[in-house]
Design a protein around this motif. Structure first.
Motif, PDB file in Angstrom:
ATOM      1  N   LEU A  20       0.806  -1.221   0.000  1.00  0.00           N
ATOM      2  CA  LEU A  20       0.000   0.000   0.000  1.00  0.00           C
ATOM      3  C   LEU A  20       0.841   1.273   0.000  1.00  0.00           C
ATOM      4  N   GLU A  21       2.154   1.117   0.226  1.00  0.00           N
ATOM      5  CA  GLU A  21       3.061   2.266   0.110  1.00  0.00           C
ATOM      6  C   GLU A  21       2.994   2.827  -1.316  1.00  0.00           C
ATOM      7  N   TYR A  22       2.702   1.940  -2.266  1.00  0.00           N
ATOM      8  CA  TYR A  22       2.590   2.367  -3.662  1.00  0.00           C
ATOM      9  C   TYR A  22       1.157   2.071  -4.116  1.00  0.00           C
ATOM     10  N   ARG A  23       0.223   2.883  -3.631  1.00  0.00           N
ATOM     11  CA  ARG A  23      -1.202   2.624  -3.825  1.00  0.00           C
ATOM     12  C   ARG A  23      -1.600   2.468  -5.293  1.00  0.00           C
ATOM     13  N   THR A  28      -3.429  -0.698  -9.843  1.00  0.00           N
ATOM     14  CA  THR A  28      -3.274  -0.970 -11.273  1.00  0.00           C
ATOM     15  C   THR A  28      -3.010  -2.458 -11.498  1.00  0.00           C
ATOM     16  N   GLN A  29      -2.089  -3.008 -10.708  1.00  0.00           N
ATOM     17  CA  GLN A  29      -1.732  -4.420 -10.904  1.00  0.00           C
ATOM     18  C   GLN A  29      -2.904  -5.345 -10.570  1.00  0.00           C
ATOM     19  N   ALA A  30      -3.585  -5.050  -9.460  1.00  0.00           N
ATOM     20  CA  ALA A  30      -4.704  -5.904  -9.048  1.00  0.00           C
ATOM     21  C   ALA A  30      -5.836  -5.825 -10.081  1.00  0.00           C
ATOM     22  N   MET A  33      -4.881  -7.485 -13.469  1.00  0.00           N
ATOM     23  CA  MET A  33      -4.928  -8.941 -13.456  1.00  0.00           C
ATOM     24  C   MET A  33      -6.366  -9.434 -13.592  1.00  0.00           C
ATOM     25  N   ALA A  34      -7.281  -8.765 -12.878  1.00  0.00           N
ATOM     26  CA  ALA A  34      -8.695  -9.155 -12.952  1.00  0.00           C
ATOM     27  C   ALA A  34      -9.213  -8.970 -14.390  1.00  0.00           C
ATOM     28  N   LEU A  35      -8.785  -7.880 -15.028  1.00  0.00           N
ATOM     29  CA  LEU A  35      -9.196  -7.596 -16.404  1.00  0.00           C
ATOM     30  C   LEU A  35      -8.651  -8.646 -17.367  1.00  0.00           C
ATOM     31  N   SER A  36      -7.385  -9.005 -17.153  1.00  0.00           N
ATOM     32  CA  SER A  36      -6.741 -10.005 -18.010  1.00  0.00           C
ATOM     33  C   SER A  36      -7.477 -11.349 -17.901  1.00  0.00           C
ATOM     34  N   SER A 118      -0.366  -8.222  -7.853  1.00  0.00           N
ATOM     35  CA  SER A 118      -1.402  -8.597  -8.831  1.00  0.00           C
ATOM     36  C   SER A 118      -2.250  -9.757  -8.317  1.00  0.00           C
ATOM     37  N   ALA A 119      -1.724 -10.512  -7.345  1.00  0.00           N
ATOM     38  CA  ALA A 119      -2.457 -11.676  -6.830  1.00  0.00           C
ATOM     39  C   ALA A 119      -3.769 -11.261  -6.154  1.00  0.00           C
ATOM     40  N   TYR A 120      -3.809 -10.026  -5.627  1.00  0.00           N
ATOM     41  CA  TYR A 120      -5.064  -9.559  -5.025  1.00  0.00           C
ATOM     42  C   TYR A 120      -6.151  -9.488  -6.091  1.00  0.00           C
ATOM     43  N   GLY A 121      -5.745  -9.138  -7.319  1.00  0.00           N
ATOM     44  CA  GLY A 121      -6.685  -9.098  -8.442  1.00  0.00           C
ATOM     45  C   GLY A 121      -7.184 -10.495  -8.763  1.00  0.00           C
ATOM     46  N   ASP A 122      -6.278 -11.489  -8.740  1.00  0.00           N
ATOM     47  CA  ASP A 122      -6.669 -12.881  -9.013  1.00  0.00           C
ATOM     48  C   ASP A 122      -7.672 -13.381  -7.984  1.00  0.00           C
TER      49      ASP A 122
END
Lengths: 262, 349
Positions: A20-23, A28-30, A33-36, A118-122
């Motif tokens: 979360l230091e780099y919100r 974006t990554q999460a 990944m969900a979009l992908s 990105s795993a949070y997106g998965d």
């Protein structure tokens, strides 16, 4: 046990805080990944619309189930145990030193020390897909949760085993990468599209079948024998992966590369 | 500065009972490495027909360190220092010999031992780069089984001792090297270890921070009886911190001597570099060797402080009237070790 659960919880909090230091990067990554993942479901939807009925014995709903379970299991595995896929780097650069210097289980300490944004997106994608596809179907949700937990452990154990080979081969990063790709491919397609030899692999060397396809089968028709066998297989595989790691650890040679913890 | 309570409470058995902190007998570690000739063809040959060679990193070191001792463990790069320390900490498995650290076997009782030792490896951080050090202390508290209340108390005390208050809550990546090393040392002391392994703890630090860190380590040893096992390439670390020095090279102990003796034999020399405003000839002085040509704008000298006090040399140089700048430094550790090797046969006789 209590101590290690506390350490795992502590790592989870710290990893999340660090992410979360780099919100914006985290979001974006999460979200990316969900979009992908969604794009794959779109292709499956087109395939089922064109071909209709079932593909290799799986309905569109079944595909949604294995996709949701795989995505959530993979997400949970890489949120909690992201270092499994970095184990080769840790071995080659001597980064394991820091973990060996601490008075706790090396495996827990190593695996939990890192997360993947990105795993949070998965993980979120798996739950959203389940919600959209199965709504309040309690049976489906139960087997989804079982599959997610088992898949998280099996996926981590497969990755761990592949990267543990670095103790013996020097650099097993490619084997690790292949093991990950095969594991995901074995999970997200109907198992009957593969031949018997590959199906044997799915239930032995890379046993994602135990965690993804068996829960689907059990959700259709429950069999205590199959459930028990899958549970035993999962536990045995995880224990063997752990023993293999500790065996390899005896060959650890350390290193003197400059290291910081991210 | 008043000494915090945590550092005053002493453990009587640690302070007064002389126990062996480290004992190794014929400790060896060999690595198996693949030998490959130069070029692509050799790489292919090596793929199908590898040639292996055994390399001895530590060759039968026998060493005893008593509790409360501060020992310098020095040697050139590749001498086997890190390998030896890593075996003592339980990171590496020895190939042969026996070892005991605080009465425990690092091979069989790594976790128990880790509870009682602290480590600072200058090249490896145990702090989270993106988080404040205080968050890393929370994790270390869980790992070392320190309850939250006790951890908070110890962090407050370490923070006072190491003066971390201003930056304890700043992400580690934003700290200066000196601030980060202070946090690293504080982290290594959080669980109150009986034995501290310091591998290049002052590397890259400025003179002021180095001195502050040395004082903290000395204080820790005096007040808590903490055994210190130090490796450093900075002779000042050894001079100021340790009473005993063990020198190793190619995996063997080549010298085990009191630092006082090492100081008089090898550390008594200082390097002086001087810059003049106009070309000068350095005056001749007993105990002073001029390393550069005469009549230049700069000069480098070595001063044997046993024969000629450094202050006297600086005074004589300043009398030339055109000194722009003077730097006094210790000879590099590599030179000291080279001197030890040159002198060893004579010392052995």
């Amino acid at each position: 046990m209590k101590k290690h659960l506390k350490i795992m919880a502590c790592y989870f909090r710290l990893n999340l805080a660090s992410a979360l230091e780099y919100r914006s990067s985290f979001l974006t990554q999460a979200f990316g990944m969900a979009l992908s993942n969604s794009s794959f479901i779109f292709f499956w939807w087109i395939a089922f619309s064109q071909l209709g009925g079932r593909i290799a014995g799986y309905s569109f709903e079944d595909v949604l189930f294995i996709w949701a379970t795989t995505s959530a299991a993979f997400g949970l595995g890489t949120i909690l145990f992201a270092n499994a896929s970095r184990l080769t780097t840790l071995i080659v650069t001597g980064e394991l030193d820091a973990f060996l210097l601490q008075p706790c289980n090396v495996l827990v300490n190593v695996l939990c020390a890192r997360t993947n944004l990105s795993a949070y997106g998965d993980l979120a994608y798996g739950f959203i897909l389940m919600g959209l596809a199965f709504g309040g179907n309690a049976d489906a949700w139960l087997w989804f949760l079982v599959g997610t937990a088992a898949g998280c452990l099996v996926y981590t154990a497969i990755t761990l085993t592949a990267h543990t080979l670095s103790f013996y081969l020097g650099d097993a990063s490619l084997i690790g990468q292949l093991a990950t790709e095969f594991s995901i491919n074995f999970s997200i397609y109907p198992e009957k599209i593969y031949g018997p030899a590959v199906r044997a692999l799915m239930y032995s060397v890379l046993p994602m079948g135990l965690a993804i396809h068996i829960p689907l089968r059990l959700s259709r028709e429950f069999s205590p024998l199959i459930a028990l066998a899958a549970l035993a297989g999962t536990v045995l595989y995880c224990v063997l992966a752990g023993l293999f790691f500790y065996r390899g650890l005896r060959r650890y040679e350390s290193g003197n590369v400059m290291v910081t913890r991210l | 500065m008043c000494i915090p309570e945590f550092f005053i409470i002493r453990q009587p058995e640690r302070m007064f009972k002389a126990m062996t902190a480290i004992e190794t007998k014929n400790l060896t570690k060999t690595y198996r490495t693949r030998v490959k000739a130069e070029g692509l063809a050799a790489s292919f040959r090596s793929l199908f027909k590898p040639v292996w060679r055994e390399v001895g990193a530590v060759n039968g070191i026998s060493l005893t360190v008593e509790q409360g001792e501060m020992v310098a463990f020095i040697g050139p790069n590749g001498a086997g220092k890190s390998t030896f320390i890593k075996m003592l900490c339980g990171i590496l498995y020895p190939t042969g010999g026996s070892l005991s650290v605080l009465g425990l076997s690092p091979v069989k009782e790594r976790r128990k031992l880790a509870m009682r030792i602290g480590t600072v490896f200058g090249q490896k951080s145990q702090l989270w780069l993106h988080l404040p050090a205080v968050d890393s202390f929370t994790l270390l508290g869980a790992i070392y089984e320190i309850d939250d209340r006790e951890r908070r108390r110890r962090v407050a005390e370490l923070s006072e001792l190491f003066e971390l208050g201003d930056f304890l809550h700043t992400p580690v990546r934003k700290l200066s090297l000196g601030q980060r090393i202070r946090c690293e040392v504080a982290a290594s002391l959080l669980h109150d270890p009986e034995l501290l392994f310091l591998d290049e703890p002052t590397i890259g630090l400025d003179v002021v921070v180095k001195q502050a860190l040395r004082e903290l380590i000395i204080r820790r040893n005096r007040e808590r009886g903490t055994t210190v096992f130090l490796t450093s390439h900075d002779p000042a670390d050894i001079e100021q911190l340790c009473k005993r020095a063990v020198v190793i090279d190619r995996g063997d102990v080549v010298l085990d001597s009191p630092v006082e003796r090492l100081k008089s034999d090898y550390l008594g020399k200082k390097l002086v570099e001087v810059k003049f405003a106009s070309p000068q000839t350095v005056p001749e002085m007993a105990g002073v060797t001029v390393l550069t040509k005469e009549g230049g704008l700069t000069a480098a000298l070595t001063v044997d402080t046993a024969r000629r006090p450094i202050g006297e040399v600086l005074e004589r140089l300043s009398l030339t009237g055109s000194v722009l700048d003077i730097t006094v430094s210790n000879p590099p550790m590599e030179d000291i070790i080279a001197a030890i090797f040159q002198k060893k046969p004579e010392a052995d006789q």
